[in-house]
Design an enzyme around this catalytic site. Structure first.
Site, PDB file in Angstrom:
ATOM      1  N   HIS A 176      34.414  57.070  38.452  1.00 33.09           N
ATOM      2  CA  HIS A 176      33.148  57.670  38.895  1.00 33.09           C
ATOM      3  C   HIS A 176      32.668  57.083  40.225  1.00 33.09           C
ATOM      4  O   HIS A 176      31.468  57.075  40.494  1.00 33.09           O
ATOM      5  CB  HIS A 176      32.078  57.490  37.815  1.00 33.09           C
ATOM      6  N   LYS A 195      33.106  33.804  38.029  1.00 32.78           N
ATOM      7  CA  LYS A 195      33.866  32.559  38.264  1.00 32.78           C
ATOM      8  C   LYS A 195      34.566  32.621  39.610  1.00 32.78           C
ATOM      9  O   LYS A 195      34.518  31.685  40.387  1.00 32.78           O
ATOM     10  CB  LYS A 195      34.936  32.316  37.182  1.00 32.78           C
ATOM     11  N   CYS A 243      15.247  21.390  43.998  1.00 33.75           N
ATOM     12  CA  CYS A 243      15.949  20.180  44.288  1.00 33.75           C
ATOM     13  C   CYS A 243      15.774  19.179  43.161  1.00 33.75           C
ATOM     14  O   CYS A 243      15.155  19.489  42.161  1.00 33.75           O
ATOM     15  CB  CYS A 243      15.341  19.561  45.532  1.00 33.75           C
ATOM     16  N   LYS A 301      23.900  23.657  40.235  1.00 29.91           N
ATOM     17  CA  LYS A 301      24.213  23.810  38.807  1.00 29.91           C
ATOM     18  C   LYS A 301      23.001  24.347  38.062  1.00 29.91           C
ATOM     19  O   LYS A 301      23.122  25.114  37.125  1.00 29.91           O
ATOM     20  CB  LYS A 301      24.667  22.472  38.227  1.00 29.91           C
ATOM     21  N   TRP A 337      18.412  21.657  47.629  1.00 28.62           N
ATOM     22  CA  TRP A 337      19.014  23.001  47.675  1.00 28.62           C
ATOM     23  C   TRP A 337      18.063  23.821  48.532  1.00 28.62           C
ATOM     24  O   TRP A 337      16.916  24.053  48.146  1.00 28.62           O
ATOM     25  CB  TRP A 337      19.138  23.581  46.274  1.00 28.62           C
ATOM     26  N   GLU A 390      32.123  32.403  42.553  1.00 30.21           N
ATOM     27  CA  GLU A 390      31.491  31.092  42.694  1.00 30.21           C
ATOM     28  C   GLU A 390      32.383  30.087  43.409  1.00 30.21           C
ATOM     29  O   GLU A 390      31.911  29.327  44.243  1.00 30.21           O
ATOM     30  CB  GLU A 390      31.152  30.524  41.304  1.00 30.21           C
ATOM     31  N   ASN A 423      10.084  19.350  44.841  1.00 25.57           N
ATOM     32  CA  ASN A 423      10.903  20.355  44.166  1.00 25.57           C
ATOM     33  C   ASN A 423       9.986  21.542  43.894  1.00 25.57           C
ATOM     34  O   ASN A 423       8.877  21.347  43.406  1.00 25.57           O
ATOM     35  CB  ASN A 423      11.440  19.759  42.854  1.00 25.57           C
ATOM     36  N   GLY A 424      10.453  22.746  44.218  1.00 22.76           N
ATOM     37  CA  GLY A 424       9.619  23.918  43.949  1.00 22.76           C
ATOM     38  C   GLY A 424       9.333  24.685  45.234  1.00 22.76           C
ATOM     39  O   GLY A 424      10.012  24.496  46.245  1.00 22.76           O
ATOM     40  N   GLU A 459      32.040  37.874  33.592  1.00 27.30           N
ATOM     41  CA  GLU A 459      32.098  36.416  33.668  1.00 27.30           C
ATOM     42  C   GLU A 459      33.283  35.975  34.544  1.00 27.30           C
ATOM     43  O   GLU A 459      33.154  35.059  35.365  1.00 27.30           O
ATOM     44  CB  GLU A 459      32.191  35.833  32.243  1.00 27.30           C
ATOM     45  N   ARG A 476      21.168  19.835  40.834  1.00 25.00           N
ATOM     46  CA  ARG A 476      20.024  20.655  41.262  1.00 25.00           C
ATOM     47  C   ARG A 476      20.117  21.038  42.740  1.00 25.00           C
ATOM     48  O   ARG A 476      19.197  21.638  43.286  1.00 25.00           O
ATOM     49  CB  ARG A 476      18.718  19.895  41.015  1.00 25.00           C
TER      50      ARG A 476
HETATM   51  C1  G6P Z   1      23.231  28.512  38.157  1.00 24.83           C
HETATM   52  C2  G6P Z   1      24.659  28.038  37.932  1.00 24.83           C
HETATM   53  C3  G6P Z   1      25.384  28.963  36.971  1.00 24.83           C
HETATM   54  C4  G6P Z   1      24.591  29.069  35.667  1.00 24.83           C
HETATM   55  C5  G6P Z   1      23.165  29.545  35.923  1.00 24.83           C
HETATM   56  C6  G6P Z   1      22.302  29.444  34.682  1.00 24.83           C
HETATM   57  O1  G6P Z   1      23.221  29.676  38.908  1.00 24.83           O
HETATM   58  O2  G6P Z   1      25.350  27.947  39.176  1.00 24.83           O
HETATM   59  O3  G6P Z   1      26.670  28.436  36.695  1.00 24.83           O
HETATM   60  O4  G6P Z   1      25.241  29.944  34.804  1.00 24.83           O
HETATM   61  O5  G6P Z   1      22.552  28.713  36.910  1.00 24.83           O
HETATM   62  O6  G6P Z   1      22.141  28.093  34.367  1.00 24.83           O
HETATM   63  P1  G6P Z   1      21.667  27.567  32.958  1.00 24.83           P
HETATM   64  O7  G6P Z   1      21.599  26.068  33.111  1.00 24.83           O
HETATM   65  O8  G6P Z   1      20.309  28.156  32.712  1.00 24.83           O
HETATM   66  O9  G6P Z   1      22.657  28.002  31.957  1.00 24.83           O
END
Ligand code: G6P
Length: 606
Positions: free
Chosen positions: A504, A485, A2, A601, A77, A488, A103-104, A481, A30
Site C-alpha cells: 500500500h 535497535k 541530565c 539511556k 544531554w 539506535e 536537570n529539566g 523493536e 541520563r
Molecule cells: C530512551 C532509551 C531507550 C528506552 C527509552 C525508555 O529513549 O534510549 O532505550 O527504551 O528511553 O526508557 P525506560 O527507562 O522508560 O524504559
C-alpha cells in the site's frame, strides 16, 4: 536534561571533585554530551568542563591540588544550545559568584532572558540553565534561599537544580519541581550526597530525603534543612536506602550491549524460577490485589521506546488471558490525548529506568483514576516505583548499554507471566503455558548459539543504506523493536512495516539498494508474509528471513529459528535475533555501540 550531583565531605577523607566524577560516571545514562564539575576555592568559583564523556573530564581534573570540601557536577544531554564548552554545566552567573547544575527545562527562559538583558545582565551560553543561574544572582541580596525561592516563583517548567555560592563555600543549595532529586547522608561517614538518582551514591547506607516540588534544601556537613515555598522550615522525613557496589563490567566482551545480550538466557531462567508457584506463575507483589483484578475492566499500558514495544508485543496475549481490552499507550502522547471516561482501569507502567519524564508525566496525569497501578521497572529506588501502587522488579541487574536488550526481554517475559497471573485470579480457562514458557531460556540459548551465522549475515548486510523490518501479527511489533535497535546503534534508516502494508505504498521504495529483514515467527501468518516477500524479490529487493524453513524462491539468506510450539513466546528469541543482527552491523560499521550519539539511556525531559 541530565544528571546532577553534589557532595559535601564530612568525616571521610574523600575528595569532592573525584567523588562527584565517580557519581557522574553512574549518571551518564541520563546523557553524555558534556560534563562539568565546580567548587568554591578561596572565595572564587572554580570549574572544569569538557565536551564529551566523564572520562575526558576526569583526565582534566586528575592532577589538581585544590583542598576542597564541597563540589557539584553535571553530565549533559543537550536540550537548549549545542555541544560546546559554553553550554556545558555548571553554569556560572554574570557576577561570577554562583555555579549551578540543572536537570529539566525552564519553559519561559526566553521571556526571563529578555527581562534580565533589559537589566544589563550579560549571557555567554544558549542554555536555559544560565537564565535561572543569572536570575538567582540578580535576585540575590545576601540570602541565597530567598533568592532561589523568588526565582522559583518566576520560572515555569520542570527542573532540579543544585548550586553553590562563593559567599557560603561549604553549603550546597538544592531545589526541584517535577524532576527527581535526593539528598543522602551517609550513615557512617556523615558525608552528604545529592543526586538525580540515589543509585549513583557511593556504596553505603544513607538516610535519604527525596525533594518535593518547590522545596529548597540548605545542606552543610552537619545539617540538612528543608524549606517549603513559603520559606517555613519543614520536617525532613528521611528514609533509609542501601547502595551496593556497582558491579557493572564488560566481563571480556567488547561492549556492554554484547554482554547484556548474552545474559538473557540466565535472566529468563531466574525470572521463571522466581515466579513459579504451585505449578503456575504468580506475583507475590500482587497477593492483596485480587479484588482489584476482579473489578478490572480495562488495562492501560504506558511506556516509551523499547518498553513501549514490549507492551505492543504482549498486548494480544494479555487480552487473551484476561478477556479485557488492553490499550498500549505511548507515554509522550498519553497526557495530551482525549481519553474516554473509563472506569476500573489497571495501569501497567513499563520503564527500565523508572525515570523517563514522558512516562512519569503520563502516569501522573491519570494516577488518581487508576484502580491499581503496577510498575515494571529495573530500578527499585526510582521515582516510578515510589509512585505506583505496586512494583515488579525486572531483575535484569544494571543495564549499561543505552540500547535496551535484557531489560526489554524481562519486560516482555514479565508481561506474559502477569497475563497468566491475571487469568488465574479471574479464573479464566486458559492453557497454563508452563512448558512453553519454561522453554524460553532454551529458545534464547538456541538463538545465541546462532550468533556466528547472524554475524555473517549482519556483516554482509552492513553495506545497505536503508532497511525494512517486517512481519505480521506479533512479529510486526517485533520488527519495530528490531528496527529501533538498528537505528539506535548503527544510525542507519530502518522502518518497520506490517508485511501486508508493504503493497500500500512502501513497496515504491524497493530496489536493489533496500534490504528487507523478515520475521516469520507466526505460523498462521507466515504464508501471507512469504507472498509479500515474493513481491519484494520480484522488484529486486534484498531479503533476509529469520524463520524456520528455506525459501529458495525468495532468498538464500535464511536463519533457522527455534520452534517452541507457541507463536506468542517466539517473540523473545526473534527480538534477540534482531539485537544480535543490529549489534554486528554497528560493530562492522565501527559505531560507538554502548553510548550512541544523541541518545541517553533515560530521557528525563518531556
Ligand atoms: C530512551 C532509551 C531507550 C528506552 C527509552 C525508555 O529513549 O534510549 O532505550 O527504551 O528511553 O526508557 P525506560 O527507562 O522508560 O524504559
Amino acid at each position: 536534561m541530565c544528571g546532577i550531583y553534589g557532595y559535601i565531605q564530612s568525616k571521610s577523607n574523600k575528595k569532592p571533585l573525584e567523588t562527584c566524577l565517580d557519581g557522574l560516571q553512574k549518571l551518564q545514562y541520563r546523557g553524555y554530551d558534556s560534563a562539568g564539575v565546580a567548587s568554591i576555592h578561596k572565595g572564587t568559583v572554580l570549574s572544569f568542563k569538557t565536551v564529551g564523556k566523564v572520562d575526558l573530564l576526569s583526565a582534566l581534573v586528575k592532577d589538581h591540588k585544590y583542598e576542597l570540601n564541597t563540589a557539584i557536577a553535571h553530565t549533559r544531554w543537550a536540550t537548549h544550545g549545542g555541544l560546546s564548552a559554553e553550554n556545558t554545566h555548571p553554569q556560572i552567573d554574570y557576577k561570577k559568584s554562583i555555579a549551578l547544575v540543572h536537570n529539566g527545562i525552564i519553559e519561559n527562559y526566553l521571556e526571563l532572558k529578555e527581562f534580565l538583558l533589559s537589566k544589563g545582565v550579560a549571557f555567554t551560553s544558549e542554555t536555559d540553565t544560565e537564565v535561572i543561574t543569572n536570575l538567582i544572582a540578580y535576585l540575590y541580596k545576601g540570602d541565597l534561599k530567598k533568592a532561589i525561592a523568588e526565582a522559583f516563583k518566576r520560572v515555569q517548567g520542570s527542573f532540579a537544580i543544585v548550586l553553590i555560592h562563593k559567599d557560603s563555600p561549604e553549603t550546597i543549595f538544592a531545589g526541584a519541581r517535577g524532576c527527581p532529586l535526593a539528598v543522602g547522608i551517609c550513615d557512617t561517614s556523615k558525608d552528604v550526597y545529592i543526586s538525580s538518582d540515589t543509585s549513583s551514591f557511593s556504596e553505603s547506607s544513607y538516610s535519604t530525603y527525596f525533594m518535593k516540588n518547590d522545596e529548597i534544601a540548605e545542606i552543610t556537613s552537619t545539617a540538612l534543612t528543608i524549606y517549603a515555598s513559603d520559606g517555613k522550615v519543614k520536617k525532613n522525613d528521611l528514609s533509609t536506602i542501601i547502595i551496593s557496589k556497582d558491579e557493572a563490567s564488560k566481563d571480556g566482551y567488547d561492549h556492554y550491549m554484547h554482554k547484556e545480550i548474552h545474559e538473557q538466557s540466565s535472566l529468563s531462567a531466574r525470572i521463571l524460577k522466581k515466579r513459579m508457584l504451585l505449578n503456575t506463575f504468580s506475583f507475590k507483589e500482587l497477593e492483596n490485589d485480587n479484588t482489584f483484578i476482579e473489578q478490572m475492566e480495562h488495562i492501560d499500558v504506558i511506556a516509551c521506546g523499547s518498553s513501549y514495544h514490549a507492551g505492543l508485543i504482549a498486548k494480544e496475549f494479555l487480552e487473551e488471558m484476561t478477556l479485557t481490552p488492553v490499550t498500549i499507550h505511548l507515554a509522550s502522547e498519553y497526557r495530551y490525548a482525549k481519553h474516554l471516561e473509563k472506569k476500573n482501569t489497571v495501569a501497567i507502567i513499563i520503564s527500565q529506568s523508572g525515570e523517563t519524564a514522558d512516562t512519569l508525566a503520563a502516569f501522573r496525569c491519570k494516577k488518581e483514576s487508576f484502580l491499581l497501578s503496577i510498575a515494571l521497572c529495573n530500578n527499585d529506588t526510582s521515582t516510578l516505583t515510589r509512585e505506583t501502587h505496586r512494583f515488579i522488579p525486572l531483575m535484569a541487574k544494571k543495564e549499561v548499554s543505552v540500547c535496551s536488550t535484557k531489560a526489554f526481554t524481562s519486560q516482555l517475559l514479565n508481561l506474559y507471566l502477569l497475563g497468566i497471573h491475571f487469568s488465574n485470579v479471574l479464573k479464566i480457562e486458559n492453557k497454563s503455558y508452563i512448558e512453553e514458557l519454561s522453554n524460553i531460556p532454551l529458545a534464547i540459548d538456541d538463538v545465541l548459539s546462532k550468533e556466528e551465522i547472524i554475524k555473517k549475515y549482519a556483516e554482509t548486510y552492513a553495506c545497505y543504506p536503508y532497511f525494512f523490518f517486517t512481519g505480521r501479527g506479533n512479529m510486526y511489533p517485533v520488527s519495530m523493536e528490531a528496527a529501533l535497535k538498528l537505528k539506535e546503534i548503527s544510525y542507519l534508516p530502518a522502518e518497520a512495516l506490517p508485511a501486508g502494508e508493504m503493497k500500500h505504498g512502501p513497496i515504491a521504495l524497493i530496489d536493489e539498494n533496500l534490504a528487507t529483514i523478515a520475521f516469520l515467527g507466526t505460523e498462521k501468518t507466515a504464508p501471507k508474509t512469504l507472498s509479500n516477500l515474493s513481491e519484494i524479490k520480484a522488484r529486486d529487493g534484498k531479503v533476509l528471513i529469520f524463520g524456520g524453513d528455506t525459501h529458495p524462491e525468495i532468498t538464500q539468506d535464511v536463519i533457522a529459528m527455534y520452534k517452541n510450539g507457541n507463536d506468542t513466546f517466539a517473540s523473545i528469541p526473534y527480538c534477540i535475533a534482531g539485537q544480535i543482527f543490529s549489534y554486528f552491523i554497528a560493530k562492522k560499521l565501527g559505531k560507538e555501540i554502548d553510548f550512541p550519539r544523541n541518545l541517553a539511556k533515560s530521557v528525563t525531559v518531556e
